[in-house]
Design a protein around this motif. Sequence first.
Motif, PDB file in Angstrom:
ATOM      1  N   THR A 146       0.820  -1.216   0.000  1.00 20.71           N
ATOM      2  CA  THR A 146       0.000   0.000   0.000  1.00 20.71           C
ATOM      3  C   THR A 146       0.857   1.271   0.000  1.00 20.71           C
ATOM      4  N   ARG A 147       2.185   1.128   0.025  1.00 21.41           N
ATOM      5  CA  ARG A 147       3.063   2.271   0.290  1.00 21.41           C
ATOM      6  C   ARG A 147       2.815   3.440  -0.664  1.00 21.41           C
ATOM      7  N   TRP A 148       2.663   3.179  -1.969  1.00 20.88           N
ATOM      8  CA  TRP A 148       2.501   4.292  -2.914  1.00 20.88           C
ATOM      9  C   TRP A 148       1.173   4.995  -2.678  1.00 20.88           C
ATOM     10  N   LYS A 149       0.110   4.212  -2.566  1.00 21.23           N
ATOM     11  CA  LYS A 149      -1.213   4.801  -2.339  1.00 21.23           C
ATOM     12  C   LYS A 149      -1.245   5.584  -1.026  1.00 21.23           C
ATOM     13  N   PHE A 150      -0.638   5.029   0.023  1.00 21.19           N
ATOM     14  CA  PHE A 150      -0.691   5.672   1.326  1.00 21.19           C
ATOM     15  C   PHE A 150      -0.145   7.091   1.259  1.00 21.19           C
ATOM     16  N   TRP A 151       1.057   7.268   0.701  1.00 23.12           N
ATOM     17  CA  TRP A 151       1.668   8.596   0.677  1.00 23.12           C
ATOM     18  C   TRP A 151       0.979   9.510  -0.327  1.00 23.12           C
ATOM     19  N   HIS A 152       0.606   8.970  -1.475  1.00 26.19           N
ATOM     20  CA  HIS A 152      -0.102   9.797  -2.464  1.00 26.19           C
ATOM     21  C   HIS A 152      -1.394  10.348  -1.875  1.00 26.19           C
ATOM     22  N   HIS A 153      -2.183   9.452  -1.265  1.00 29.72           N
ATOM     23  CA  HIS A 153      -3.476   9.875  -0.729  1.00 29.72           C
ATOM     24  C   HIS A 153      -3.313  10.845   0.443  1.00 29.72           C
ATOM     25  N   LEU A 154      -2.339  10.596   1.312  1.00 28.40           N
ATOM     26  CA  LEU A 154      -2.151  11.466   2.469  1.00 28.40           C
ATOM     27  C   LEU A 154      -1.772  12.885   2.029  1.00 28.40           C
ATOM     28  N   PHE A 155      -0.795  13.009   1.129  1.00 28.03           N
ATOM     29  CA  PHE A 155      -0.371  14.346   0.702  1.00 28.03           C
ATOM     30  C   PHE A 155      -1.475  15.046  -0.090  1.00 28.03           C
ATOM     31  N   SER A 156      -2.255  14.265  -0.829  1.00 24.47           N
ATOM     32  CA  SER A 156      -3.374  14.853  -1.572  1.00 24.47           C
ATOM     33  C   SER A 156      -4.437  15.393  -0.617  1.00 24.47           C
ATOM     34  N   ILE A 157      -4.733  14.646   0.454  1.00 23.76           N
ATOM     35  CA  ILE A 157      -5.701  15.124   1.454  1.00 23.76           C
ATOM     36  C   ILE A 157      -5.180  16.404   2.123  1.00 23.76           C
ATOM     37  N   ILE A 158      -3.898  16.409   2.501  1.00 24.98           N
ATOM     38  CA  ILE A 158      -3.309  17.589   3.144  1.00 24.98           C
ATOM     39  C   ILE A 158      -3.418  18.805   2.224  1.00 24.98           C
ATOM     40  N   LYS A 159      -3.259  18.599   0.919  1.00 25.15           N
ATOM     41  CA  LYS A 159      -3.325  19.693  -0.045  1.00 25.15           C
ATOM     42  C   LYS A 159      -4.758  20.114  -0.345  1.00 25.15           C
ATOM     43  N   ARG A 160      -5.653  19.120  -0.533  1.00 22.58           N
ATOM     44  CA  ARG A 160      -6.993  19.436  -1.058  1.00 22.58           C
ATOM     45  C   ARG A 160      -8.068  19.599   0.015  1.00 22.58           C
ATOM     46  N   ASN A 161      -7.901  18.970   1.189  1.00 21.27           N
ATOM     47  CA  ASN A 161      -8.874  19.103   2.271  1.00 21.27           C
ATOM     48  C   ASN A 161      -8.116  19.064   3.604  1.00 21.27           C
ATOM     49  N   PRO A 162      -7.274  20.067   3.858  1.00 14.61           N
ATOM     50  CA  PRO A 162      -6.348  20.015   4.992  1.00 14.61           C
ATOM     51  C   PRO A 162      -7.014  19.939   6.357  1.00 14.61           C
ATOM     52  N   GLY A 163      -8.252  20.391   6.471  1.00 17.42           N
ATOM     53  CA  GLY A 163      -8.928  20.390   7.768  1.00 17.42           C
ATOM     54  C   GLY A 163      -9.237  19.014   8.314  1.00 17.42           C
ATOM     55  N   VAL A 164      -9.146  17.973   7.444  1.00 14.64           N
ATOM     56  CA  VAL A 164      -9.544  16.626   7.891  1.00 14.64           C
ATOM     57  C   VAL A 164      -8.373  15.646   7.937  1.00 14.64           C
ATOM     58  N   TRP A 165      -7.132  16.127   7.780  1.00 19.37           N
ATOM     59  CA  TRP A 165      -6.014  15.196   7.601  1.00 19.37           C
ATOM     60  C   TRP A 165      -5.823  14.277   8.796  1.00 19.37           C
ATOM     61  N   ASP A 166      -5.989  14.808  10.044  1.00 20.65           N
ATOM     62  CA  ASP A 166      -5.776  13.966  11.218  1.00 20.65           C
ATOM     63  C   ASP A 166      -6.893  12.930  11.374  1.00 20.65           C
ATOM     64  N   HIS A 167      -8.126  13.332  11.069  1.00 15.67           N
ATOM     65  CA  HIS A 167      -9.261  12.403  11.065  1.00 15.67           C
ATOM     66  C   HIS A 167      -9.032  11.320  10.008  1.00 15.67           C
ATOM     67  N   TYR A 168      -8.535  11.735   8.842  1.00 14.16           N
ATOM     68  CA  TYR A 168      -8.239  10.794   7.758  1.00 14.16           C
ATOM     69  C   TYR A 168      -7.227   9.740   8.193  1.00 14.16           C
ATOM     70  N   LEU A 169      -6.157  10.159   8.845  1.00 13.31           N
ATOM     71  CA  LEU A 169      -5.128   9.207   9.274  1.00 13.31           C
ATOM     72  C   LEU A 169      -5.671   8.222  10.302  1.00 13.31           C
ATOM     73  N   THR A 170      -6.563   8.694  11.164  1.00 15.73           N
ATOM     74  CA  THR A 170      -7.177   7.807  12.153  1.00 15.73           C
ATOM     75  C   THR A 170      -7.951   6.688  11.459  1.00 15.73           C
ATOM     76  N   VAL A 171      -8.711   7.029  10.420  1.00 14.29           N
ATOM     77  CA  VAL A 171      -9.499   6.023   9.716  1.00 14.29           C
ATOM     78  C   VAL A 171      -8.586   5.114   8.888  1.00 14.29           C
ATOM     79  N   CYS A 172      -7.499   5.638   8.364  1.00 11.87           N
ATOM     80  CA  CYS A 172      -6.520   4.783   7.683  1.00 11.87           C
ATOM     81  C   CYS A 172      -5.981   3.726   8.651  1.00 11.87           C
ATOM     82  N   ALA A 173      -5.783   4.120   9.896  1.00 15.72           N
ATOM     83  CA  ALA A 173      -5.250   3.189  10.902  1.00 15.72           C
ATOM     84  C   ALA A 173      -6.185   2.012  11.126  1.00 15.72           C
ATOM     85  N   HIS A 174      -7.488   2.191  10.876  1.00 13.62           N
ATOM     86  CA  HIS A 174      -8.447   1.096  11.057  1.00 13.62           C
ATOM     87  C   HIS A 174      -8.133  -0.092  10.148  1.00 13.62           C
ATOM     88  N   ASN A 175      -7.396   0.165   9.083  1.00 14.42           N
ATOM     89  CA  ASN A 175      -6.963  -0.902   8.176  1.00 14.42           C
ATOM     90  C   ASN A 175      -6.220  -1.999   8.928  1.00 14.42           C
TER      91      ASN A 175
END
Length: 534
Positions: free
Chosen positions: A457-486
């Motif tokens: 998942t390494r490529w998707k993980f970093w691509h998606h994280l940086f894209s979220i930080i750029k395009r919807n920065p207000g939710v990045w920490d919430h996003y990482l929490t839900v990624c952890a559910h994986n």
Amino acid sequence: MRVLLLYPLFPKTFWSYEKILELVDRKVLLPPLGLVTVAAILPQEWEFKLVDRNIRPVTEAEWEWADVVIISAMIVQKKDFLAQIQEANRRGKRVAVGGPYPTALPHEAEEAGADYLILDEGEITLPMFVEAIQRGEQSGKFHANGEKPSVTDTPTPRYELLDLDAYDSMSVQFSRGCPFQCEFCDIIVLYGRKPRTKTPAQLLAELDYLYKLGWRRTVFMVDDNFIGNKRNVKLFMKELKVWQAEHKYPFVFNTEASVDLAQDPELMQMMVECNFNAVFLGIETPDEESLQLTKKFQNNRNSLSDAVETIARAGLRVMSGFIIGFDGEKAGAGDRIVRFVEKTAIPTALFGMLQALPDTALWHRLEKEGRLLRKDGNINQATLMNFIPTRPLEEMAREYIQAFWDLYDPERYLDRTYRHFLMLGAPVCKAPFKMPSWLDLRALSIVCWRQGVKRQTRWKFWHHLFSIIKRNPGVWDHYLTVCAHNEHFMEYRQIVRDQIEAQLAEYLAEEETRLRSQPAIVGAREREGLGARG
């Protein structure tokens, strides 16, 4: 009177989240709200100790200390619930039981050795139990006989009895009951179809108490349908908004609601302004015929996919429940659920095989039709259904296994989560900046290492994280929490596959034995008939 309050073990379930909780050094997702409420209703001159066996076992000193043991449980906790009754009996302790499982199947608790059955809602039946104890009665069964209490009289739960550091989220309850009539649901059996709510002042007092105890994490509104009484919910929200602002937003809230939430923009806005960030929806199935048959009419009034998008864009992450096995269901239901979840980009989709829960409308219908296989129910996602379905069980089980496996493929899960958070409305509440703890940093580094370096998942993980930080920065920490559910779902999908396959193999072997025995039985009966005629 010295009372030992016991909460039985849960098996591994969709919501057990062991792998995630380990990252932040916590033991359990949610506390036993029922037991701390029981402690608040019982005489306050009594002494109480509470042991959640999902955190630790009962000590010998605690067993010795207790005059009476009170155990509450849901059906999924059945195995350890019955074991703890027997353990208390072995030690010569009087045992009182209550909660959803004993209320639904009281004879099972009675057969295991429970002395007192405190059934239905405790505001009515706990005082009956106290009177019996004071009269010196050694046993008893206490019913509400259909009466539903006003929850405006329910005292603030005794949260101080909990080991707060062991829980990831805290529980509060605003209402009981749901106005809908879903055939398979036991909530309306337990709590009725007229939602009863606490007063705003009452629930704010509970939040005040949690705040004073030092709680600063997520609070889950455990109402089965938080918006069942929209008028009262909105009155509460107006006051909660002020309370949250005055206290600098110490809590993030989650809850459960019906999909008609999407039709009320005002309510969604109020929830976001009170710092709600997620809601669980009972979608069940995209098949309209199944929804109609099971009387979940509210899900057929508007587009389900539009509802999910509307709620997410308002700023509420959507979690959802899905079921396979409704009567009349056509082949391919599992794949249709996967396609719907992918289309709507719902990250967390609770998925299970339909169970006929005790005393529900579905239970009574199937019993009348002679289709119940077991007179119990289990909402664990790793359990075959407990009734004869209208299509082959093997077909459904294999669909279910494959669908669960596909839903929680690590890359598909990351993609869904990414797409959901791209459309998720940004939070509007501004809590003061808080330095992350060592535990938070440790959890973040582990997730980044596993998903961003170690795995495919390494490529998707970093691509998606940086894209979220750029395009919807207000939710990045919430996003990482839900990624952890994986981390949880990667392991749990294998548990589901292994356990369903094992149960299916056992079922098929029993069926084969039964079919093989039928010719012999028929032949014996024919020979008996010939002998009688001779």
